[in-house]
Design an enzyme around this catalytic site. Structure first.
Site, mmCIF file in Angstrom:
data_model
loop_
_atom_site.group_PDB
_atom_site.id
_atom_site.type_symbol
_atom_site.label_atom_id
_atom_site.label_comp_id
_atom_site.label_asym_id
_atom_site.label_seq_id
_atom_site.Cartn_x
_atom_site.Cartn_y
_atom_site.Cartn_z
ATOM 1 N N GLU A 31 -8.478 15.005 44.553
ATOM 2 C CA GLU A 31 -9.244 14.989 45.807
ATOM 3 C C GLU A 31 -8.386 15.607 46.902
ATOM 4 O OE1 GLU A 31 -10.850 11.073 46.544
ATOM 5 O OE2 GLU A 31 -11.713 10.961 44.546
ATOM 6 N N ARG A 87 -23.165 38.063 43.791
ATOM 7 C CA ARG A 87 -23.732 38.781 42.640
ATOM 8 C C ARG A 87 -24.732 37.935 41.877
ATOM 9 N NH1 ARG A 87 -18.091 40.127 40.174
ATOM 10 N NH2 ARG A 87 -17.707 38.198 41.314
ATOM 11 N N GLN A 88 -24.643 36.626 42.007
ATOM 12 C CA GLN A 88 -25.621 35.761 41.322
ATOM 13 C C GLN A 88 -26.794 35.566 42.292
ATOM 14 O OE1 GLN A 88 -25.391 34.915 38.172
ATOM 15 N NE2 GLN A 88 -27.239 33.662 38.068
ATOM 16 N N LYS A 183 -24.490 51.896 34.391
ATOM 17 C CA LYS A 183 -23.691 50.907 33.648
ATOM 18 C C LYS A 183 -24.595 49.981 32.856
ATOM 19 C CE LYS A 183 -21.806 47.193 35.887
ATOM 20 N NZ LYS A 183 -20.862 46.524 36.785
ATOM 21 N N ARG A 185 -23.994 46.244 31.194
ATOM 22 C CA ARG A 185 -23.047 45.150 30.964
ATOM 23 C C ARG A 185 -23.567 44.301 29.827
ATOM 24 N NH1 ARG A 185 -18.827 42.535 33.252
ATOM 25 N NH2 ARG A 185 -18.817 43.592 35.260
#
Ligand code: R5P
Length: 289
Positions: A31, A87-88, A183, A185
């Site tokens: 913690e 990116r998500q 690209k 992936r």
């Protein structure tokens, strides 16, 4: 007033204001305790906290931002030179979390503004819908200046369609040509890119440009193609050099030349200083301007 989250002291010191450290004490059980010694009552506070390797930073950051408000800070801005999780930005596979809006809904209500550098805006067209008063700093002038100093006759190459916005901006500022590859992936560390058509630009040195290098497999796949076509070792220039484990080896194996990134993320390659552009974005507008 500038507050530097641990690890951000050197960048914060170059932003043009009094800097106070934020102390984050880690207890043996994992913690943490957050503490600031500055008097923030009535102050406009810029919290500098770049968000690479974000998960251990996020809870202390939430505690800090809430504490600043409780202690009477008049205005709180988050200065996150690298904004994580962008990116998500959609559910790529069933059941996945969509992290970018979650991050914004967690931190956005705790601040009055956000300043960041080249966020990965792709399927999300702008930060306005997610964050309060977002300000985006573009690193392109700093990247173009670095290339002008280090690479003769560059040909800028984006390794995928998502890199087009960055590679075109840098190429434009450098007055040099650019092209963008495609690209595919297949996995975290398994990337294929299309073969570039180089005949149009004989004698130029390829410079791969991307916003982010994480595993560096995107840059490595593009560089390996270029080397097979007989180019000189390509330079790689990225805004945010996250460089996960094995990234440096992948780039060396692919035969890259110079590698440079900005100091939005501290890495051995972060030789491009973003502080002047960031400081300009943070400065209050002068009267009459
Ligand atoms: C995604 O489109 C980004 O712009 C980068 O190309 C990507 O994040 C690079 O990832 P990696 O270095 O793991 O190939």
């Amino acid at each position: 007033m500038i507050l530097a989250f641990p690890g951000n002291e050197s960048l914060a010191a170059r932003l043009g204001g009094p800097v106070h450290p934020v102390q984050v004490h880690r207890f043996p059980d994992g913690e943490s305790l957050v503490r600031i010694d500055a008097d923030v009552k009535g102050a406009s506070v810029d919290v500098v906290c770049t968000l690479d390797h974000p998960d251990p930073k996020l809870f202390p950051l939430v505690v800090l931002l809430r504490t600043l408000r409780e202690l009477g800070a008049a205005r709180i801005r988050l200065v996150a030179p690298y904004l994580c999780y962008m990116r998500q930005d959609r559910r790529f596979h069933p059941g996945e979390g969509v992290s970018a809006p979650v991050l914004a809904s967690m931190l956005g209500p705790l601040v009055d503004g956000l300043v960041t550098v080249d966020p990965h805006l792709h399927r999300i067209p702008s930060l306005d819908a997610l964050w309060p008063r977002p300000v985006v700093v573009h690193a392109a002038p700093a990247l173009a200046a670095w290339v002008a100093e280090h690479v003769r006759d560059p040909l800028f190459i984006g390794p995928d369609e998502e890199s087009a916005q960055w590679v075109e901006a840098v190429a434009h500022l450098a007055g040099a040509p650019s092209t963008v590859l495609r690209k595919e992936r297949r996995g975290d560390r398994d990337v294929a890119v299309s073969v570039p058509e180089l005949e149009r630009w004989p004698g130029r040195t390829p410079v791969l440009v991307d916003d982010i290098a994480s595993t560096a497999r995107t840059l490595a796949a593009a560089a390996a193609h270029l080397r097979r076509l007989g180019t000189p070792p390509p330079a790689c220039v990225v805004v945010h050099g996250l460089f996960a484990e094995g990234a440096a080896e992948a780039l060396i194996d692919a035969g890259v030349g110079l590698v440079a990134s900005t100091n939005t993320v501290i890495a051995p390659t972060s030789v491009i200083d973003i502080a002047p552009l960031l400081a300009r974005a943070l400065a209050p507008p002068r009267e009459g301007v």
